[in-house]
Scaffold this active site. Structure first.
Site, PDB file in Angstrom:
ATOM      1  CB  THR A  94      -0.912   0.019   1.230  1.00 59.25           C
ATOM      2  OG1 THR A  94      -1.785  -1.115   1.169  1.00 59.25           O
ATOM      3  CG2 THR A  94      -1.751   1.288   1.268  1.00 59.25           C
ATOM      4  CE  LYS A 169      -5.540  -1.132   1.988  1.00 63.77           C
ATOM      5  NZ  LYS A 169      -4.216  -1.757   2.054  1.00 63.77           N
ATOM      6  CE  LYS A 244       1.982   2.254   3.849  1.00 60.83           C
ATOM      7  NZ  LYS A 244       2.318   0.863   3.486  1.00 60.83           N
TER       8      LYS A 244
END
Length: 298
Positions: A94, A169, A244
């Site tokens: 990611t 995502k 994050k």
């Protein structure tokens, strides 16, 4: 069709993903900077490689699962020249959308092909092969990668061109972060009103408040026995990872000029939470922060 896969990054997510490829008949050559991760993967049938270039030299497909964009780009700098012409690179990390597009460009310039394919489902999903993959890149590349993705998960969605997987995502995890905070606040409010956790769950899980953060990863012990709340918030998806991902979403919000008050506030709350607990607690543990700030005991 059995493939030879180089798998770079054999940590909590990558290790189980590589193991599931082996279970479905693929040959996996793996590398990780952490010796213990390589040894654990070897126990599942992964063939250890002394370096990333060694792992990819004879591979049909290269899959990476790394912490951040700089690691992915650094890896590509090391291995693109070594991989065979036309090798398909599938990055499941990611990372920032811009970094994903840069990785695509570097792969193409080196005569290789690329797909960004981040995942949702956490460690539990990686172990159970129930991950959802969000892919960005060409249709041909997605079609080639799909059997491998489906060996590691139960759904793979082609979201568009380079970077589209990462875009999906960060949008998905912004929804998840905001909804987990909302569910946690609702449980703390319910506590203050004398409502039991089970009663609130029984209502909300079958009413308009139903969502994944409630029904699968319920932030309080009791209602969902498999949720991290029932094992002292031992992570399935660590607070640091949520921080994050929400940071990546916040970057995209700012760059796109999008008005997203809840997404940005969720990023702030999780950044503060993760600074205190790091990767030692599941992201659902933020309910305890909300409770503390409400004057209640943990």
């Amino acid at each position: 069709m059995s493939r030879t896969v180089a798998f770079i990054g054999l940590g909590h997510m990558g290790g189980p993903m590589a193991a599931n490829l082996i279970k479905t008949g693929h040959r996996v050559i793996g590398h990780d900077l952490v010796t213990a991760a390589v040894e654990a993967a070897a126990g599942t049938g992964v063939e250890p490689a002394a370096s990333a270039p060694e792992a990819v030299a004879g591979a049909d497909v290269v899959i990476s699962m790394l912490p951040a964009g700089r690691h992915v780009l650094g890896l590509y700098d090391d291995i693109l020249a070594v991989a065979r012409p036309g090798t398909l690179f599938v990055d499941c990390s990611t990372i920032d959308v811009a970094d994903a597009r840069t990785a695509h460009e570097r792969a193409l310039a080196a005569g290789k092909r690329a797909l960004d394919a981040p995942v949702s489902g956490g460690v539990v999903g990686a172990e159970a092969a129930t991950l959802t993959f969000m892919a960005g890149g060409g249709e041909r590349e997605f079609a080639e990668a799909r059997p491998l993705l489906e060996a590691m998960g139960n759904k793979a969605v082609h979201c568009g061109g380079p970077g589209a997987g990462q875009a999906a995502k960060v949008c998905n995890n912004m929804i998840l972060g905001v909804s987990m905070i909302a569910v946690s606040e609702a449980f703390v409010l319910g506590e203050s009103l004398g409502l039991s956790h089970q009663a609130l769950y029984d209502v909300a899980s079958t009413a308009s408040g139903q969502c994944w953060a409630l029904s699968v990863n319920c932030p309080v012990p009791g209602p969902v026995p498999t949720s991290p709340a029932n094992r002292d918030y031992r992570p399935g998806f660590a607070a640091s990872l949520m921080a994050k991902d929400l940071g990546l979403a916040a970057n995209a919000v700012h760059e796109g000029g999008v008005h997203a008050e809840l997404g940005l506030r969720a990023a702030e709350l999780y950044a503060d939470y993760a600074e205190r607990v790091g990767d030692s607690e599941d992201f659902s543990g933020i309910v305890r922060t909300i409770r503390n700030r409400s004057g209640e005991a943990t």
